[in-house]
Design an enzyme around this catalytic site. Structure first.
Site, PDB file in Angstrom:
ATOM      1  N   HIS A  25       0.809  -1.229   0.000  1.00  0.00           N
ATOM      2  CA  HIS A  25       0.000   0.000   0.000  1.00  0.00           C
ATOM      3  C   HIS A  25       0.836   1.269   0.000  1.00  0.00           C
ATOM      4  O   HIS A  25       0.311   2.357  -0.147  1.00  0.00           O
ATOM      5  CB  HIS A  25      -0.956   0.013   1.205  1.00  0.00           C
ATOM      6  CG  HIS A  25      -0.276   0.309   2.499  1.00  0.00           C
ATOM      7  ND1 HIS A  25       0.427  -0.643   3.203  1.00  0.00           N
ATOM      8  CD2 HIS A  25      -0.166   1.462   3.212  1.00  0.00           C
ATOM      9  CE1 HIS A  25       0.920  -0.090   4.287  1.00  0.00           C
ATOM     10  NE2 HIS A  25       0.580   1.184   4.323  1.00  0.00           N
ATOM     11  N   GLY A  27       3.392   1.617  -2.159  1.00  0.00           N
ATOM     12  CA  GLY A  27       3.879   1.787  -3.530  1.00  0.00           C
ATOM     13  C   GLY A  27       2.928   2.668  -4.330  1.00  0.00           C
ATOM     14  O   GLY A  27       1.871   3.075  -3.839  1.00  0.00           O
ATOM     15  N   TYR A 149      11.483 -11.227 -14.139  1.00  0.00           N
ATOM     16  CA  TYR A 149      10.300 -10.561 -13.563  1.00  0.00           C
ATOM     17  C   TYR A 149       9.042 -11.059 -14.277  1.00  0.00           C
ATOM     18  O   TYR A 149       8.019 -11.357 -13.634  1.00  0.00           O
ATOM     19  CB  TYR A 149      10.459  -9.050 -13.733  1.00  0.00           C
ATOM     20  CG  TYR A 149       9.296  -8.247 -13.209  1.00  0.00           C
ATOM     21  CD1 TYR A 149       9.092  -8.099 -11.840  1.00  0.00           C
ATOM     22  CD2 TYR A 149       8.412  -7.622 -14.091  1.00  0.00           C
ATOM     23  CE1 TYR A 149       8.026  -7.361 -11.354  1.00  0.00           C
ATOM     24  CE2 TYR A 149       7.347  -6.868 -13.613  1.00  0.00           C
ATOM     25  CZ  TYR A 149       7.161  -6.745 -12.251  1.00  0.00           C
ATOM     26  OH  TYR A 149       6.109  -5.998 -11.772  1.00  0.00           O
ATOM     27  N   TRP A 215      16.773   6.570 -22.853  1.00  0.00           N
ATOM     28  CA  TRP A 215      17.387   5.257 -23.089  1.00  0.00           C
ATOM     29  C   TRP A 215      16.882   4.617 -24.385  1.00  0.00           C
ATOM     30  O   TRP A 215      15.734   4.816 -24.791  1.00  0.00           O
ATOM     31  CB  TRP A 215      17.056   4.300 -21.957  1.00  0.00           C
ATOM     32  CG  TRP A 215      17.625   4.700 -20.624  1.00  0.00           C
ATOM     33  CD1 TRP A 215      18.469   5.750 -20.355  1.00  0.00           C
ATOM     34  CD2 TRP A 215      17.367   4.064 -19.373  1.00  0.00           C
ATOM     35  NE1 TRP A 215      18.742   5.802 -19.023  1.00  0.00           N
ATOM     36  CE2 TRP A 215      18.087   4.776 -18.383  1.00  0.00           C
ATOM     37  CE3 TRP A 215      16.601   2.962 -18.982  1.00  0.00           C
ATOM     38  CZ2 TRP A 215      18.056   4.410 -17.042  1.00  0.00           C
ATOM     39  CZ3 TRP A 215      16.574   2.603 -17.643  1.00  0.00           C
ATOM     40  CH2 TRP A 215      17.301   3.324 -16.685  1.00  0.00           C
ATOM     41  N   ARG A 222       5.231   2.280 -26.573  1.00  0.00           N
ATOM     42  CA  ARG A 222       4.680   1.926 -25.275  1.00  0.00           C
ATOM     43  C   ARG A 222       3.318   2.598 -25.073  1.00  0.00           C
ATOM     44  O   ARG A 222       3.121   3.753 -25.435  1.00  0.00           O
ATOM     45  CB  ARG A 222       5.610   2.381 -24.134  1.00  0.00           C
ATOM     46  CG  ARG A 222       6.926   1.612 -24.048  1.00  0.00           C
ATOM     47  CD  ARG A 222       6.731   0.172 -23.662  1.00  0.00           C
ATOM     48  NE  ARG A 222       7.998  -0.543 -23.533  1.00  0.00           N
ATOM     49  CZ  ARG A 222       8.583  -1.225 -24.521  1.00  0.00           C
ATOM     50  NH1 ARG A 222       8.034  -1.289 -25.733  1.00  0.00           N
ATOM     51  NH2 ARG A 222       9.717  -1.859 -24.315  1.00  0.00           N
TER      52      ARG A 222
HETATM   53  P1  GDP Z   1       9.932  -0.025 -17.828  1.00  0.00           P
HETATM   54  O1  GDP Z   1      11.415   0.182 -17.783  1.00  0.00           O
HETATM   55  O2  GDP Z   1       9.451  -0.907 -16.722  1.00  0.00           O
HETATM   56  O3  GDP Z   1       9.174   1.244 -17.924  1.00  0.00           O
HETATM   57  O4  GDP Z   1       9.541  -0.838 -19.082  1.00  0.00           O
HETATM   58  P2  GDP Z   1       9.836  -1.409 -20.502  1.00  0.00           P
HETATM   59  O5  GDP Z   1      10.396  -2.767 -20.384  1.00  0.00           O
HETATM   60  O6  GDP Z   1       8.561  -1.246 -21.228  1.00  0.00           O
HETATM   61  O7  GDP Z   1      10.945  -0.517 -21.169  1.00  0.00           O
HETATM   62  C1  GDP Z   1      10.955   0.871 -21.209  1.00  0.00           C
HETATM   63  C2  GDP Z   1      11.300   1.412 -22.585  1.00  0.00           C
HETATM   64  O8  GDP Z   1      11.521   2.803 -22.442  1.00  0.00           O
HETATM   65  C3  GDP Z   1      12.578   0.833 -23.199  1.00  0.00           C
HETATM   66  O9  GDP Z   1      12.476   0.906 -24.599  1.00  0.00           O
HETATM   67  C4  GDP Z   1      13.628   1.829 -22.706  1.00  0.00           C
HETATM   68  O10 GDP Z   1      14.786   1.846 -23.518  1.00  0.00           O
HETATM   69  C5  GDP Z   1      12.859   3.131 -22.828  1.00  0.00           C
HETATM   70  N1  GDP Z   1      13.347   4.202 -21.920  1.00  0.00           N
HETATM   71  C6  GDP Z   1      13.803   5.415 -22.325  1.00  0.00           C
HETATM   72  N2  GDP Z   1      14.218   6.141 -21.286  1.00  0.00           N
HETATM   73  C7  GDP Z   1      13.965   5.385 -20.180  1.00  0.00           C
HETATM   74  C8  GDP Z   1      14.180   5.614 -18.778  1.00  0.00           C
HETATM   75  O11 GDP Z   1      14.646   6.632 -18.331  1.00  0.00           O
HETATM   76  N3  GDP Z   1      13.803   4.610 -17.937  1.00  0.00           N
HETATM   77  C9  GDP Z   1      13.251   3.440 -18.377  1.00  0.00           C
HETATM   78  N4  GDP Z   1      12.900   2.514 -17.474  1.00  0.00           N
HETATM   79  N5  GDP Z   1      13.067   3.185 -19.692  1.00  0.00           N
HETATM   80  C10 GDP Z   1      13.421   4.152 -20.576  1.00  0.00           C
END
Ligand code: GDP
Length: 329
Positions: A25, A27, A149, A215, A222
């Site tokens: 709770h 989070g 995960y 990144w 997404r």
């Molecule tokens: P998340 O990392 O849990 O949000 O999930 P995903 O597995 O869907 O991956 C995130 C996507 O966003 C990947 O393509 C990453 O390269 C991209 N991304 C870009 N910038 C960031 C960042 O700052 N953090 C994260 N987690 N992902 C990023």
């Protein structure tokens, strides 16, 4: 927020007087669920990690036996973004398997009337027809960066299905897209995509930088969902009788990471360039969910990305002010 019951669902269902256990709770999702229960008249059962270690079978059994929840929202999990998962797969797999086994088994043993478990869009194969329907689960290879995960979350879904099949338990799973919203984790490396990008855009603005880092190469797509919409959907599923054991809960549209970064930079007010860090993983190229199953039962999200991202940034600024760290919390 409109309650699931007011939303025209679960006719005759009321949370009033029910003992509702929300795991995790503190989070982002758990706290959204708690917020949504402000005026439901339910008795919320909430335990911090210090009070109850969900990975301890004995502690969970004892606690559930002593407290006898009627309903369980199982939002508690070890979570992190793609990079955190890629470097600590054992930690994510172990913690989540333990937590799911303990909570779901104890719910069965103690006669919990209904449990809603939150899984993840990473449970779907990297190559699946888009938008991805519930039928695609376990039909192909998982993304290697986040496979541990994903396997733990698939195990949670399967546990719910198995207890339903063998013992008739009303255990249902939901699969959200990438979440964001108040209470998110803005850690520079462990956060999810929206939070990670928001933090770096904010820091770039503060530092007067000409660019900020995103990144991957910006091409993966997404779908994002505000956490309050997911909390509302979970309550809706909780109070709506259903023969389904799994629901996708998406907003219904996706963006490339570069489009998403541009939106977030706009909300933050950063006007510089985006620089891509291709040493970080792209992950799966597309994860748009087919959420027609839950839509057909009558639920739909209400928070669009413009409103949602603004509210997330307002929360970010507020927390950053409170902690006195200009976003470095
Ligand atoms: P998340 O990392 O849990 O949000 O999930 P995903 O597995 O869907 O991956 C995130 C996507 O966003 C990947 O393509 C990453 O390269 C991209 N991304 C870009 N910038 C960031 C960042 O700052 N953090 C994260 N987690 N992902 C990023």
């Amino acid at each position: 927020m409109t309650s699931a019951v007011e939303n025209g669902t679960g006719q005759g269902f009321s949370f009033a007087g029910k003992k509702v256990w929300i795991t995790g709770h503190r989070g982002m999702l758990g706290s959204a669920l708690v917020r949504s229960f402000e005026s439901e008249g339910a008795e919320l059962l909430l335990c911090s990690r210090q009070e109850l270690d969900l990975s301890s079978q004995r502690d969970v059994n004892d606690w559930v036996q002593a407290n006898k929840p009627d309903l369980v929202f199982h939002a508690g999990a070890k979570v992190g973004g793609i990079y955190a998962n890629s470097v600590a797969p054992a930690d994510f797999l172990y913690a989540n398997l333990m937590i799911e086994c303990n909570v779901i088994h104890a719910a069965y043993q103690n006669g919990v009337k209904k449990l809603v478990f939150v899984a993840s869009n990473c449970t779907y194969p990297t190559v699946a027809p888009q938008p991805i329907s519930e039928e695609s689960l376990m039909t192909g290879k998982l993304d290697a960066n986040i496979r541990s995960y994903a396997v733990s979350k698939i195990a949670g879904i399967e546990l719910c299905m198995a207890y339903r099949k063998q013992y008739g338990c009303e255990f249902v799973s939901v699969i959200p897209p990438n979440l964001y919203g108040p209470g998110d984790n803005y850690h520079p490396e462990h956060s999810h995509v929206v939070a990670g990008i928001m933090r770096r855009a904010h820091e770039a603005k503060l530092n007067g930088a000409k660019e900020f880092i995103v990144w991957g190469d910006g091409t993966p797509r997404r779908e994002i969902l505000h956490v309050d919409d997911l909390a509302a959907a979970m309550k809706y599923v909780m109070c709506t009788p259903t023969s389904h054991d799994l629901f996708n809960v998406g907003y219904g549209k996706d963006f490339s990471i570069s489009e998403l970064a541009t939106h977030i930079a706009g909300v933050v007010g950063f006007e510089g360039r985006i620089q891509y860090d291709t040493s970080k993983p792209n992950g799966t190229m597309g994860k748009l969910l087919d959420s027609s199953r839950i839509r057909q039962t009558g639920w739909s999200p209400v928070i669009d990305e413009v409103t949602g991202l603004k509210s997330a940034y307002a929360d970010f600024l507020n927390r950053s002010k409170q902690s006195g760290t200009a976003g470095r919390f």
